[in-house]
Enzyme design. Structure first.
Site, short mmCIF file in Angstrom:
data_model
loop_
_atom_site.label_atom_id
_atom_site.label_comp_id
_atom_site.label_asym_id
_atom_site.label_seq_id
_atom_site.Cartn_x
_atom_site.Cartn_y
_atom_site.Cartn_z
N GLU A 280 0.83 -1.20 0.00
CA GLU A 280 0.00 0.00 0.00
C GLU A 280 0.87 1.26 0.00
OE1 GLU A 280 -3.28 -0.56 2.56
OE2 GLU A 280 -4.17 1.39 2.15
N GLU A 283 2.03 1.68 -3.42
CA GLU A 283 0.93 2.20 -4.25
C GLU A 283 0.72 3.69 -3.98
OE1 GLU A 283 -2.88 0.42 -3.44
OE2 GLU A 283 -3.87 1.49 -5.06
N CYS A 300 -8.36 -2.25 4.12
CA CYS A 300 -8.22 -3.39 5.04
C CYS A 300 -9.54 -3.88 5.58
CB CYS A 300 -7.37 -2.99 6.24
SG CYS A 300 -5.82 -2.28 5.78
N SER A 320 -7.44 1.69 -2.31
CA SER A 320 -6.21 0.95 -2.59
C SER A 320 -6.58 -0.42 -3.17
CB SER A 320 -5.42 0.78 -1.30
OG SER A 320 -4.48 -0.26 -1.45
N LYS A 359 -15.19 -10.34 7.57
CA LYS A 359 -14.11 -11.17 7.02
C LYS A 359 -14.63 -12.50 6.50
CE LYS A 359 -10.54 -8.47 7.82
NZ LYS A 359 -9.72 -7.95 6.71
N GLU A 362 -15.69 -11.54 3.19
CA GLU A 362 -14.55 -11.21 2.33
C GLU A 362 -13.85 -12.48 1.81
OE1 GLU A 362 -10.96 -9.76 4.24
OE2 GLU A 362 -10.72 -8.21 2.72
N GLU A 367 -13.20 -12.74 -5.94
CA GLU A 367 -11.85 -12.25 -6.27
C GLU A 367 -10.78 -12.92 -5.42
OE1 GLU A 367 -14.27 -10.30 -5.03
OE2 GLU A 367 -14.80 -8.74 -6.48
N CYS A 504 -10.70 -2.30 14.52
CA CYS A 504 -10.90 -3.74 14.65
C CYS A 504 -11.06 -4.20 16.09
CB CYS A 504 -9.74 -4.49 14.01
SG CYS A 504 -9.53 -4.00 12.30
#
Lengths: 590, 631, 116
Positions: A280, A283, A300, A320, A359, A362, A367, A504
């Site tokens: 990141e 990037e 994230c 990102s 999560k 996710e 992907e 988190c």
């Protein structure tokens, strides 16, 4: 703040003007029972469990919303009050299912505790409500409306705090229920899977989708190599599940417990957090240099990603392309680690322990199959891991410490603080600063990005460049922040967004807590661990460097892109067409 | 303008008359007038509700003031040719008293003569869609005076001194509310009209909006001036399409005449008014739920404080009054507080509109001075009980109120006395019950309503009303238990003490007040499994009185479930069917034989199979010999 | 709406229209045309219309024109009663449409003076 004097149960008490009778009483050590009140969502005055007697008031009043006033005389424990509270809770449980023994919240249920506290031993009003099928449509959240007590905490959390509004009250009277639009499953509407609703539900009506069964099965399967990664926030809170005070670090015990459960390797998501910073940071710098889209928004938090895809697709190019640490770790395990160990990806069962319910979703995004199979096979929340530890009979509180396994268990302090709001930004700044200025940082701690303000900003001088950053947590704050931002034209270079208020450590998969300052206490665990680390900057993580040297090449390389980056897409809002059709049917019916 | 109509025919266009067909009557009248060439000299006007809804469609012919009732389209010919052309009122359409006396003039009919109209001053007299008719009746003069001659403080002072109290139910002093709002510091401020009239049977607010919408518009502008607000909202329920249409029309006209909008009367005062349509949740009549609904949220009440006067719409100071309260304002300004305070009683000033319903001869809307006794309303205005039956009780205040039994018929109808009796003024619903009404059943009816309409937010209301309803249901179904009355009282008082909003806090009232006055009826249901009024289906049964039965078989043929069966004399005796059977046995014993007077000896006796009987009562209605008894 | 005076003017104007309903209070005169069968045969309807026309011509609004089915015994139809304040009743018999102007003028002469 001005103070007022009031009398509660015969005691004269001083309280801040503008505070409530409940707050004043609790400060004075007088505990008034509550149900719909939760520190994270605030009072609503709905359940009437916290009623008290106020002199000269016509009826009892809800102490959670009743403001203190000079000379107020309050009784919290009169016969009238006790009788009212008891009757109210009796009424509530009169239609509540009686399957407490096999409820997810058995023994940890606020309603159970309340009924017990109020001394309810008989049921005077038992009645049957029509039963509804539980909603299992979401990969993150499981809703059993039959258990719902309609306290409204989840609605306030989802709509007012997270700004999502996937669920709301519907219908009236006995038919009242909390539901997504048109009684769809919560997995079929705008829900972003953040799981904050599961954290505020007082009973077992909204819980995380349980994956412990799949993990036990994998552990029992001799043909599978079962590896696990653990997110930073888990170690800051897991102890609470075993009666430890909030703010107790249990990293070593956690690793020990995972080994005892039978995992073949225990890795640290902080390793891939460091990896994330490498990618990141790279990037960000290349966007900064080449005039790419800014501000760069962090990626994230999967709840945040889904929120942005659903509600603010105009910012998707700003996010990102880096995968989250969980998914980077998942991809690395089934490629780099598999290769090193001579394993086929399909023979590895990759588990992650996360503070997060999003999560779970996710891991199942299409992907997230860089290795050719699903990179992360099962996601456990902190609460689910605690269940497994209890089930295995492990005496968690008295465990010896243990260390993460190599090579994916090494991490820097920068990876640790990922778990708290502002942590990703601070970790990134530590590395980006040194890369840009080519000088070592004098003070690693960017205190200006720390704290719990909903939106924080800071400007950091890096040589000749001044980098303007912002930190946002909680999706409601994110929505308001984005509303004031235009995609192409913003004063910010880099913005950290976390779906959950607090980051988190306060994620939707974390232990439930009714305490006021639990976020601060959990954050202190991570900041302390960071300070104790020998390496506190991601780019100095030896294991990460080795990963690049041996496998990935350089940050942003082709392989890094294949394994560690992803894409996003706009998501349709819930059923506008359907709403129209229903309206037409409704009109025709009327 | 300029055309002098020699006669005006005012056709009531209240929703009651619309449902009974006034629109067709109007059309017939207009076409008949055109046919006779009278359309240039006689004007037909659709007005708001005249109040006498059970007589509808009604109309008044001016200048004579002749009142016609139950007019059908086919009557138009006679009204035009006889009355309007030749001056002969059509006798068959005139009002008859119960003594068959014919009354021609509206003002001579007791129902109208004994009323005192302040709120309904224009309803049924003017065309609600013509602002000039309102102006002709002193309309907007109060606003003009407020804006040009009075300070906001003076306006509030007049309202305070008038003693006006909120007509929506609770009876909070209106002037005080205005003062709180005027003193509130937030900006902007809002003026809201609660037209979400939801009590079953109450329709005074609808009638004002349909019959005299400008009175509300004018009052809201006055309130805006008094508290310092430039924006008003009228929250009307979607079930009132005619009220919405007329209000919309009236607001548009008021804007056209510069009575709303910018710089009203050249004083620099601006006031805008918008309509918000509610979707028919009863709870949206509760002020905090109503405000949430205006904001576009689900209509759920929130705890007070903060009160809307300080934190209302979008957290800003908001004045919220109901339609009837507003309609009182212009006459108070024009006639002075002394005039208003001179009407009514010491603590309840002015008039109150009641919606008469139930077992009463004249149903409809009536407006009387506060303090008028229930007896005067029921007997003098309402014409007494239907079918000459006995008055049992009146329910005031709808589902939030309570009942007033016969011994309190001379109670003055005012806020505080009603509360003392366990009832309440509410919005003014007045349901009259006769001896054929079961009080347990009535309590159950109202509780079913509040239970259905509970917003579901607080536990006492959502679950408590359901628990009470469960108990009432089992009592009326013959499954009542000893202790149920006490349990109802316990639940009722707890719900009153703990519920979040007015809906919940008043929901137990119908049950508590019927227990208070008719406890013996509850006891009869529970202990004797008997419904004294013979209403509760599960507790009544039908039986054939063998001594009266002619065995004609009509009942048997009419029974929808074949519950009436043939039997033999022996079986009848053996079974000892019901009380009648026992009586017969006793009689038979003394006479030495079972008598079967006057029935056909060839036919077998009939009896009702109680297990099959659905208690529909068809057999009893069909029987020509009163041989079927309900008990 | 700019002023109270403007409102007053509008009100006075509107009240003329509503005089028939007794709104606005004052009524200068009521013309009652006898519309029995004999009256109608003798042209009472035309007389009634002529009264309306005449009032309209004079711009007078605060009068009522009504009818009755009473037959005046021994009176020559058409018959018109004129009731003026104080319940003074003047009865005109054998009225023709042409004679209406005179009746109206006589009935309203005092009031007209007052109105000027």
């Amino acid at each position: 703040m001005a103070k007022v004097k009031l009398t509660i149960d015969g005691r004269e008490i001083e309280a801040e003007q503008g505070s409530t009778v409940l707050e004043a009483a609790r400060q004075a050590g007088i505990d008034i029972p509550t149900l719909c009140y939760h520190p994270a969502v605030g009072p609503s005055g709905a359940c009437r469990v916290c009623v008290v007697e106020v002199e000269r008031a016509k009826t009892l009043v809800a102490s959670c919303v009743y403001p203190v006033a000079e000379g107020l005389v309050v009784k919290t424990n009169s016969a009238r009050v006790r009788n009212a509270r008891k009757t109210v809770v009796e009424l509530l449980i009169s239609t509540h299912p009686q399957d407490c023994l096999c409820c997810d919240r058995n023994g940890r249920c606020e309603l159970q505790a309340l009924a017990n506290r109020l001394g309810i031993r008989t049921e005077r009003f038992r009645a049957q409500k029509p039963q509804r099928e539980p909603d299992a449509s979401s990969v993150s959240i499981y809703r059993d409306q039959n258990k719902c007590v309609l306290c409204g905490r989840c609605v306030t959390m989802c709509r007012d705090i997270q700004g999502v509004g996937a669920i709301s009250f519907a219908y009236r009277g006995q038919r009242t229920l909390i539901s997504p639009s048109f009684e769809h499953g919560v997995g079929e509407v705008e829900c972003v899977n953040c799981g904050q609703c599961t954290k505020v539900c007082p009973v077992g009506a909204i819980v995380e989708k349980d994956e412990t069964g799949a993990v036990w099965d994998a552990l029992d399967n001799p043909g599978l190599t079962v590896v696990v990664q653990v997110a930073p926030a888990v170690r800051a809170a897991l102890g609470e599940e075993f009666g430890m005070a909030p703010g107790t670090s249990v990293t070593g015990k956690l690793v020990r417990a995972l080994h005892m459960l039978g995992f073949d390797a225990v890795f640290d998501t902080q390793f891939s957090a460091d990896l994330t910073i490498m990618e990141e940071g790279h990037e960000f710098l290349s966007r900064l240099k080449s005039g790419g889209k800014l501000p760069l928004l962090t990626s994230c938090s999967p709840g945040w990603i889904k929120y942005c895809e659903t509600f603010h697709p105009e910012f998707l190019d700003n996010i990102s392309t880096c995968k989250s640490p969980q998914q980077m770790m998942g991809a690395v395990i089934k490629s780099y680690y598999a290769k090193a160990k001579g394993l086929k990806p399909e023979n590895i069962f990759s588990v992650s322990v996360m503070p997060c319910t999003a999560k779970k979703y996710e891991a199942r995004r299409p992907e997230m199959r860089a290795s050719g199979v699903q990179d992360v096979d099962a996601v456990l929340t902190t609460r689910e891991l605690a269940k497994m530890i209890r089930m295995a009979g492990i005496d968690f509180a008295n465990l010896e410490d243990d260390d993460f396994d190599s090579p994916l268990g090494e991490s820097s302090g920068a990876g640790t603080i990922f778990g708290v709001t502002g942590g990703v930004m601070e970790a990134a700044l530590r590395s980006v600063y040194e890369i840009v200025t080519k000088k070592p940082l004098a003070d690693l701690e960017f205190t200006q990005v720390r704290g719990f303000e909903g939106v924080r900003e800071a400007e950091i001088a890096m040589g000749s460049t001044r980098v303007k950053v912002a930190i946002v947590h909680g999706l409601g704050n994110a929505g308001r922040f984005l509303a004031g931002l235009r995609p192409g034209d913003s004063p910010y270079h880099f913005v950290e967004v976390m779906a959950c208020p607090g980051g988190c450590i306060m994620g939707g998969g974390q232990p439930l807590s009714l305490e006021q300052d639990v976020a601060e206490k959990r954050a202190s665990v991570l900041y302390q661990e960071d300070r104790n680390k020998a390496v506190r900057k991601s780019h100095e993580n030896i294991a990460v460097r080795r990963l690049y040297d041996e496998f990935l090449g350089k940050p942003g390389s082709e392989l890094a892109h294949k394994l560690l980056h992803t894409t996003y897409g706009e998501r349709a809002r819930a059923r506008v067409e359907e709403a129209r059709r229903q309206a037409v049917i409704g009109a025709a019916g009327a | 303008m300029g055309v002098l109509y020699r006669a005006h025919v005012l056709v009531c266009g209240g929703a009651g008359c619309v449902s009974s067909g006034c629109r067709a009557v109007q059309e017939a009248l207009k076409s008949e007038l055109a046919k006779q060439g009278l359309d240039k000299e006689i004007k037909v006007v659709e007005t708001g509700c005249m109040g006498s809804c059970d007589l509808g469609p009604v109309m008044v012919v001016y200048p004579e003031g002749v009142f016609y009732r139950k007019v059908r389209p086919e009557d138009a010919r006679d009204i035009v040719q006889e009355h309007l052309l030749k001056g002969r009122p059509v006798e068959r359409l005139l009002y008859h008293t119960s003594q068959r006396e014919i009354i021609q003039q509206m003002e001579d009919i007791d129902f109208f003569a004994k009323q005192r109209k302040v709120v309904l001053r224009n309803c049924g007299i003017i065309d609600p869609e013509d602002i000039t008719e309102y102006i002709a009746r002193d309309g907007y003069e109060a606003l003009a005076r407020v804006l040009t001659e009075m300070t906001p403080e003076e306006v509030i002072d007049v309202v305070k001194k008038s003693g006006l109290r909120g007509r929506g139910g609770a009876g909070f002093p209106t002037g005080l509310k205005w003062e709180f709002c005027a003193k509130a510091t937030g900006r902007p401020k809002y003026v809201v009209c609660n037209a979400d009239e939801g009590d079953p049977g109450a329709f005074m607010d609808r009638s004002v909006l349909e019959g005299d919408p400008h009175s509300v518009i004018e009052a809201m502008a006055i309130a805006g001036r008094a508290i310092g607000s430039n924006q008003g909202f009228v929250y009307v329920r979607a079930e009132y399409p005619l009220a919405i249409q007329r209000l919309k029309h009236a607001i548009a006209q008021a804007y056209d005449y510069g009575l709303l909008g910018k710089d009203i009367f050249g004083t620099g005062f601006d006031f805008d008014l918008e309509i918000r349509v509610g979707a028919g949740a009863f709870v949206c009549g509760e002020e905090t739920a109503l405000l949430a609904s205006i904001e576009g949220k689900r209509g759920m009440p929130r705890p007070r404080p903060p009160f809307p006067a300080n934190e209302g719409l979008w957290g800003k100071p908001t004045l919220i009054n109901n339609v009837e309260t507003y309609a009182n304002i212009p006459p108070i300004i024009l006639n002075g507080w002394e005039w208003f305070a001179g009407i009514g009683t010491e603590k309840s000033k002015g008039t109150k509109v009641f919606a008469l319903a139930g077992k009463i001869a004249n149903t409809g809307l009536v407006e009387v001075p506060m303090g008028t006794t229930l007896r005067e309303i029921v007997y003098d205005i309402g014409g007494g009980i239907l079918g000459g039956k006995k008055f049992k009780a009146a329910q005031t205040g709808g589902p939030s109120g309570g009942c007033i039994p016969a011994e309190h018929l001379d109670t003055p109808m005012e806020y505080d006395t009603l509360v003392k009796l366990g009832a309440m003024m509410g919005s003014g619903g007045l349901i009259v019950m006769d001896e054929g009404t079961c009080m347990v059943d009535i309590a159950k009816f109202f509780l079913q309503f509040t239970q259905d309409e509970s917003c579901g937010k607080c536990i006492p209301c959502r679950e408590g009303t359901r628990a009470m309803l469960d108990i009432l249901t089992r009592i009326t179904e013959g499954r009542g238990r000893e202790g149920d009355i006490e349990l109802l009282e316990h639940l009722g008082t707890t719900i009153k003490d703990t519920a979040l909003c007015g809906l919940g806090q008043t929901a137990p009232n119908p049950v508590l007040s019927t227990i208070r006055y008719f406890r013996h009826e509850y006891e009869a249901h529970i202990r004797e499994k008997r419904c004294p009024a013979g209403v509760c289906a599960a507790l009544v049964h039908y039986e054939i009185l063998q001594d009266k039965c002619k065995r004609c078989g009509l009942c048997r043929r009419s029974c929808p479930v074949d519950a009436i069966e043939e039997t033999t004399e022996a079986e009848l005796v053996a079974a000892g069917v019901g009380a009648a059977g026992a009586d017969m046995q006793a009689a038979g014993a003394s006479q030495g034989a079972i008598s079967q007077p006057a029935s056909s000896p060839k036919r077998k006796p009939l009896f009702i199979n109680q297990e099959r009987c659905i208690k529909c009562g068809v057999c009893m209605r069909e029987c020509r010999f009163q041989a079927i008894n309900r008990c | 709406m700019r002023s109270l005076a403007e409102l007053e003017q509008l009100k006075r104007h509107a009240q003329k229209e509503l005089g028939v309903r007794g709104i606005g209070g004052y009524c200068r005169a009521t013309f009652i045309v006898h519309m029995g069968t004999d009256g109608i045969a003798a042209g009472a309807r035309e007389v009634l219309l002529a009264i309306l026309d005449e009032l309209k011509r004079l711009g007078i609004h605060d009068c009522r024109v009504t009818q009755t089915d009473v037959t005046g015994f021994g009176m020559k139809p058409p018959v018109v009663d004129v009731v003026t304040p104080g319940h003074r009743v003047e009865t005109y018999t054998g009225v023709s449409p042409e004679g209406v102007r005179k009746i109206v003028a006589e009935s309203l002469v005092e009031s007209r003076v007052a109105a000027v």
